[in-house]
Each structure stands twice: as C-alpha cells, then as structure tokens.
Enzyme design. Structure first.
Site, short mmCIF file in Angstrom:
data_model
loop_
_atom_site.label_atom_id
_atom_site.label_comp_id
_atom_site.label_asym_id
_atom_site.label_seq_id
_atom_site.Cartn_x
_atom_site.Cartn_y
_atom_site.Cartn_z
N HIS A 41 -0.66 6.04 11.01
CA HIS A 41 -1.30 5.69 9.74
C HIS A 41 -2.68 5.06 9.98
O HIS A 41 -3.69 5.56 9.48
CB HIS A 41 -0.40 4.73 8.95
CG HIS A 41 -1.10 4.02 7.84
ND1 HIS A 41 -1.61 4.67 6.74
CD2 HIS A 41 -1.41 2.71 7.68
CE1 HIS A 41 -2.19 3.80 5.94
NE2 HIS A 41 -2.08 2.59 6.48
N HIS A 93 -5.89 -2.70 10.90
CA HIS A 93 -5.83 -3.27 9.55
C HIS A 93 -4.42 -3.72 9.13
O HIS A 93 -4.28 -4.58 8.27
CB HIS A 93 -6.45 -2.34 8.50
CG HIS A 93 -5.54 -1.23 8.03
ND1 HIS A 93 -5.56 0.02 8.59
CD2 HIS A 93 -4.60 -1.19 7.06
CE1 HIS A 93 -4.67 0.79 7.98
NE2 HIS A 93 -4.06 0.07 7.05
N GLU A 142 -0.41 -7.96 8.76
CA GLU A 142 0.64 -7.88 7.75
C GLU A 142 1.99 -7.48 8.35
O GLU A 142 3.02 -7.97 7.94
CB GLU A 142 0.25 -6.89 6.65
CG GLU A 142 1.09 -7.09 5.41
CD GLU A 142 0.82 -6.04 4.33
OE1 GLU A 142 -0.14 -5.28 4.46
OE2 GLU A 142 1.60 -6.03 3.36
N ASP A 143 1.97 -6.61 9.35
CA ASP A 143 3.23 -6.00 9.78
C ASP A 143 3.71 -6.38 11.18
O ASP A 143 4.72 -5.86 11.64
CB ASP A 143 3.12 -4.47 9.70
CG ASP A 143 3.00 -4.01 8.25
OD1 ASP A 143 3.54 -4.71 7.38
OD2 ASP A 143 2.36 -2.99 8.00
N ASP A 181 -7.23 3.76 3.44
CA ASP A 181 -5.82 3.39 3.57
C ASP A 181 -5.02 4.01 2.42
O ASP A 181 -3.98 4.65 2.62
CB ASP A 181 -5.74 1.85 3.53
CG ASP A 181 -4.34 1.32 3.57
OD1 ASP A 181 -3.61 1.61 4.52
OD2 ASP A 181 -3.96 0.59 2.62
N ASP A 219 -17.20 24.59 -16.59
CA ASP A 219 -17.37 24.06 -15.25
C ASP A 219 -16.53 24.76 -14.20
O ASP A 219 -16.67 24.51 -13.02
CB ASP A 219 -17.06 22.56 -15.21
CG ASP A 219 -18.17 21.78 -15.85
OD1 ASP A 219 -18.92 22.39 -16.64
OD2 ASP A 219 -18.30 20.59 -15.57
MN MN Z 1 -2.37 0.50 5.73
#
Ligand code: MN
Length: 729
Positions: A60, A84, A88-89, A151, A271
């Site tokens: 990811h 990133h 958090e993880d 993300d 369009d």
């Molecule tokens: Mn992420």
C-alpha cells in the site's frame, strides 16, 4: 476486479526499483540511499502485516509512493509516503520518524496520521472533522494533502476487498471531501480517478449504463473525431502553429453529472466529443483559437478564456464549443504543454523537482496564507459542520470574476453578492455598505454577481450592518466579519436587557443592591465579570429570580401583595400583547409569525405587509418571499425585541437510522435540554426513521443547543427546521 496475487509473490524490492527508475527520469541527484533507508525501515516495520487483499501491507505505502513519483515529487515527500502508516499501525512513534528522516518528513506523517485517526458514528460530523483537520495539516505543509490524496486513491482502487457498507461510507467520504480537495488543489489526474471510483461504488447501475453506452458509440465517435482532427491539424500547420491534437478522454462521472443537470440522454452530451490542442506558447493558443473559429463557428457564449483569468486552483486554458458539420457541437480546449501539465498535477507542481530549482512559490505562499487565515476564522465557529458550510463556497464552488470601477479584477465564489465584494475590498466598506451599482445600475444587496460585472459600492458615513446579511453573503471573509460584529453587539444588547430584567426583579422584591454586590453574586455563580452574568440573564439562560434569590428575600405583607398584584394586572392591560418583534418606525402594527418558516429570535427576519392581517414576519430566505408578484413595497424591515421568557414554536424534522429505543433516546436528550415538546410524529421507511417534533424554544441559540444535543443521539443523520415549500424527504 481480479484477485491480487498471494503475499509471497509480491516483490517489494522490484516495486521500489520501479519507483527509483521513475525518479531518475526527473531527478538525477535524488538521494537514493535515503530512499532505500526509508524503504528498509518501513518494510521491516510493516513486515508482519497483511492487507485485506492478502498482499503484504507495505504494498500500500509503496503504491502511494509510486503515485507521487508520477507527480514527480521531491525525496522528502516520497519518504513520507513510504512511512506514512508506520506511526498509526506499528509500535514506532513520530519521534522515531523525526530522528531518522528529519522534521519535514515527521510533519507530513503527523498530518496524515491525524487525518486518518478520525472516528465517529455520524458521517456528517466525521466528514466535517476530517475536512477541518485536512485544512489544518495543509496549512502546515501542503504536501500532506498530496500524500493523503494518493493514499485515498490506492484505497479506492482496492475498495472491493472491504465489506459493502464500509465501501459505501468510504466512497461517500471520497466524493464529499477528497474530490473537492483534489479539485481545489488543481490535481485533475487524481480528482477524475477518485470521482469515477467513488461513482462506481455509489451508483453502480448508472456507472455501468454509461460505460456500456460509451463503448457502444465508440467507433462512430472515433471516426467523427478523425474527420475533424485531420483538416484542423492541416489548417494549424499552414498557420505555422506547432501543436498536437488529441481526442480527450471523458470521465464517466462528469458525463453523468451533465446528463443529470441538463436532463438529457447520453446521445445529447456534446462533451462526449472533445478535442484538446496542445501548443508551445501562449500566443499560439490565441492564434490557434482564431484558426479554429475560421473553420468552425463558435457558440458565442461558450468561449472561455482561463488563460487571462485563471481559475482559483490555477487552471489555465482556452475553451470553445464550436459547431461541426451535421449540426453537432464539440468542445475544444487549447493550452500550452506547461499549462496542461499544471492542470494535471496542480499544486504538486510546486514541489516538482526542477533542474536548478526556481519553482514559482508565489501562488503557493498565497494559498498557504489563505489557509492560515481560514484557520484563524474557524475559531469563530463552534460547530465543525458550520465551518465546513462556510468554507464550501470558498473552497468547492466555481468562481466569478468581477471588476471594481477602477478596473481591478476580483475573484469571488459563484453566488457571491455585492456585500461579499464590499467585504472583499475592506471590512469597513462592508460594514458601511448601503447599496451597490452593478454595471452602473442600482442593484439590491442580494443580487448575484456575474462574470464581467463592474461593481460600485455605495457607503454611508457610519457602519450599519444587519444580522440578516449573514443570509446574503457567501464568502467566509464576509461571514467572519459579520459574525464577530453580531457577537459583540448581541452581547452588549444582552447586557442591557439583562440589567433591565434583573433591576425590575430586584425592585419587585424590594431588594437594593450595588454593582459590587452583584459582581460578588456573579462570581459565586461562576462568572468572571458582572456583564457576563447580565448577558446570560438577557439571553434567558439564567432567570432573574435565580440571581435575586441570592439576596435576602423580602417578605411581602398581605397588603403589599394585593397592591403589587393590582399593579401587575393593570400593567398587563396597558401593555400591547408582546410579540417580540419591532417594526421600523411603527408602533401599532399587528404582528404575526409566518407558519411557513417559523422564525425565532436570532434568525434574520423580514416583515411582509399583508392585506388585513398586519405584518407577517418571515425568515430571510423563506421561499414564500420569492413570489415574483410580491413588490418590494410590501417588504418592511423588522427587528427582534424579544422578552427573555417568551418561547416560540418550531417544527424539527429528524432523519435517523431506525433502531429500537430511538424515540426514547431522542426524548431523553430533549428533556436534558429542558425543552417543552408540544407534539411528535414518527414514520419509518426501509431502515430510515423520520421523526417530526414540535418544540418550544426561546431563540436561535437555544434551538442550536437543542439540535446539537439531538445530533448526539446515535443514528441521527440529519435535522432540519421545517420550511414550507422545501422537501424534507
Ligand atoms: Mn495509508
């Protein structure tokens, strides 16, 4: 979507090599050791984790990095993207990131982490909070938004692995928060993809319908475009303009939106046929436009020059819709290669690695300055939803360009009024505004401004704003100034009223006090200043009796009781029935409240002179005032002059997820706010409940407190005030 390969088969190192190959194309000096260091750190930190798709979790972050390498971003942003999710993880802290990669990377990771940490039951509140945090993070380092968008893009691409209701939630949030953000920052490439991915989840039938329709007509369309491109290319070559012409890919969601807006079928969307001409220089763009028009006649009102006046997000291009043989129309966009690149990646262009540096940082400084300003203004607003509402106009809407009499250009959101323009020039001009001329003609302050209008503001010597202006203005700047003004004047008025009420009550109780004794009581009651207590009394939050009760009570004798009761009765007879509303300059008018919009103190109001029923008071913006048969001579200014103990009836319409005990929870919340419930009604459809409550409130503040409390009831998604003529379903 096909199944991803099993964990073992994903070669993370090969993914990283591919990213580095992209980086080398635009930045030969990139610090590859630092990038590999980031890679090793993050891949080890996430080593044990697996995505819902079965892939290693780190794929990811690597894909996010890859998306950003496509935007040609600097090394720090790429590293921040790689790490990133680490804070958090995994067990690592932000400090670990800072020590290894420096404070810039740590800042970006912090911003991204904070945004993803938002949880809550109510989708609306969560969206507003996400949005607020995004703006905050962007004001600190705008690269944060690029990481967050990349993300979200990868998460949307792989959304099929989530449970259906999570998919709905995430797609909705993407549509409401991330798509507008990508738009505002001019990152068209990410915006379109996010929009189409969310569209597919939210309205799969429409999505596949459009996809099928487009595939069906593809051959015919491509043949038609080919027949146009050849002669046009030849004409441009003959004129000596070096350029490339491309058939423009259309995005499903924008097609759907046009079909809906114009209520037409797929076959009538112009369009679907679209051309883009990419030239070398700005002069070539205008030259090419001339050549185009000499071959195909333009629709006069469909020529747009975004080169001379770029959109707020920096977008530049010439647009023209021209008629082609067979009575069809086609939109042609003409721009330089550089403008094209910028339109694809927007704000990301500022961090693009450039040989010898020298990125133009002026726009960026403007944008960051503007965001900081917004964060300051936000302190005015308690409810994040209100903040979001205010910002929407500045942030999401299209813009109009208008002129001052001196010829200066000003950019305002669509729907802006002369008042927005006045506040844009200076807050003083706004406060003293009494009228406006649009293109030399007197116009009302409510008039909507259009592209190219010249606005002249008429001012008085003294400031004379009105609370009802809040309903008229669109920009956060004007709203900010008005709110601050209202708060100050309302406070002063509440103090005056509170003193009046309190003195009368003290007098009735035959209690004599001085201000220093009152101050003491105020402090005992938890107020730092006497004025704050008086204001609370004036607003009806504290009863006068509660204050006077703190002084020695005077016991009335039987005779005194008879006399004071007599006075009270006489007073009641002498006084007109109190409506709580005052009509400018008139004293003896009959006043009633409109049932269609149920105004309460705090609402902007306007009086409508009725035939035989005096003045009926409406909320500013009530749809019944839009009746074209209503002449301006029938409208009259009215102001609130409401006694603190007066209550008004308001009907609320609550939408909620139906569940056991919903009604009980709502009525419990209501009683906690000391609200009188006059009647209630309850209906369900599928799993949604619609609860109608008729409650008694003192004023807008009071109503907002009640609504805020009700929003806290789990399952409640939407609360609206009743307004006749507006559908609440
Ligand atoms: Mn992420």
């Amino acid at each position: 979507m096909k199944r991803e390969s099993p964990a073992a088969a994903v070669d993370l190192t090969a993914m990283m090599e591919a990213i580095l190959a992209k980086v080398r194309v635009y930045n030969l000096q990139a610090d590859e050791d630092k990038l590999w260091f980031g890679f090793r750190f993050a891949s080890e930190a996430h080593a044990a984790q697996v995505r819902k798709s079965g892939e290693p979790f780190f794929t990811h972050a690597l894909t996010v990095t890859d998306i950003l390498a496509d935007l040609r971003l600097d090394v720090d942003t790429l590293i921040a993207a790689m790490v990133h999710d680490v804070v958090e993880d995994t067990h690592y802290e932000l400090e670990d990131i800072r020590q290894r990669f420096g404070k810039d990377v740590a800042h970006m990771v912090d911003g991204v982490t904070k945004i993803s940490g938002i949880r809550g039951v109510n989708l609306e509140a969560r969206k507003a909070e996400t949005y607020r945090k995004l703006v905050l993070a962007i004001a600190q380092d705008p690269r944060t938004v690029l990481i967050k968008l990349a993300d979200r893009l990868h998460n949307m691409r792989t959304i099929s692995h989530l449970a259906p209701d999570r998919q709905q939630d995430i797609a909705q949030e993407t549509m409401d928060v991330y798509v507008p953000l990508a738009h505002r920052f001019g990152i068209a490439r990410i915006k379109w993809e996010l929009e189409d991915l969310a569209f597919k989840v939210l309205q799969p039938e429409r999505y596949f319908e459009i996809e099928a329709g487009i595939n069906q007509t593809r051959t015919e369309r491509e043949r038609l475009i080919q027949r146009l491109v050849e002669p046009l290319q030849q004409a441009l070559d003959e004129a000596g303009i070096a350029c490339a012409i491309k058939g423009r890919p259309k995005h499903f969601y924008s097609i759907y939106r046009k079909m809906k807006a114009q209520e037409i079928g797929l076959d009538r969307i112009y369009d679907l046929l679209a051309l883009r001409v990419i030239t070398g220089t700005k002069a070539d763009c205008y030259h090419a436009l001339g050549v185009l028009h000499s071959h195909y006649p333009p629709l006069a009102d469909r020529i747009k020059d975004y080169i001379a006046t770029p959109k707020a997000n920096g977008y530049q291009s010439l647009h023209s819709t021209v008629r082609i043989p067979g009575g069809k129309y086609i939109e042609v966009q003409i721009r330089t290669e550089e403008m094209h690149q910028r339109s694809e990646i927007g704000i990301a262009a500022h961090w693009r690695y450039k040989e010898g540096g020298g990125a133009d940082t002026e726009d960026l400084a403007d944008m960051v300055q503007w965001l900081r300003q917004i964060m300051e203004w936000e302190e005015d607003v308690d409810d994040p939803r209100e903040f979001m509402e205010t910002l929407k106009a500045d942030f999401f809407d299209d813009e109009v360009f208008v002129f001052s009499p001196g010829g200066d250009v000003f950019q305002l959101p669509r729907g802006a009024t002369p008042l927005d323009f006045a506040f844009r020039i200076h807050s003083e001009v706004g406060f003293r505004c009494i009228g406006a001329k649009i293109n030399g003609r007197i116009a009302t302050l409510r008039s909507e401004l259009h592209n190219g209008d010249t606005i002249e503001i008429l001012t008085s010597k003294t400031p004379n704003p009105s609370a009802s202006w809040l309903e008229i203005v669109r920009t956060s700047r004007a709203k900010h100034h008005l709110r601050r003004w209202i708060r100050t004047t309302q406070f002063q008025e509440s103090v005056k009223l509170g003193r009046d009420i309190l003195e009368r009550d003290l007098h009735r109780g035959k209690i004599r006090t001085k201000d220093d004794q009152l101050l003491e009581v105020a402090q005992q009651m938890g107020y730092t200043e006497l004025d704050k207590l008086l204001a609370a009394v004036g607003r009806g939050e504290v009863s006068a009796a509660k204050v006077s009760g703190r002084f020695a009570p005077h016991v009335e004798s039987a005779a005194e009781k008879v006399i004071s009761r007599g006075r009270e009765l006489a007073g009641n007879l002498l006084r007109r029935p109190k409506t709580g509303v005052r009509v400018a300059g008139e004293d003896n008018l009959m006043i009633s409240f409109a049932r269609c919009c149920q105004p309460i103190p705090g609402d902007g109001i306007i009086g409508l002179i009725t035939r035989g029923r005096g003045v009926s008071v409406h909320r500013v913006g009530c749809s019944n005032l839009n009746d074209p048969n209503l002449g301006p001579e029938r409208l009259i200014d009215v102001t609130w002059d409401s006694p603190a103990d007066q209550t008004y009836t308001v009907k609320l319409i609550i939408q909620a997820q139906d569940r056991p005990n919903l009604i009980m929870d709502i009525s419990n919340k209501l009683s906690l706010t000391n609200t009188n419930l006059n009647s209630g009604d309850f209906a369900t459809e599928d799993d949604m409940a619609r609860v109608t409550l008729v409650v008694e409130v003192r004023n807008l503040n009071n109503l907002e407190t009640i609504m805020k409390a009700l929003y806290k009831v789990p399952g409640v998604t939407q609360i609206d005030r009743f307004q006749l003529g507006v559908s609440h379903s």
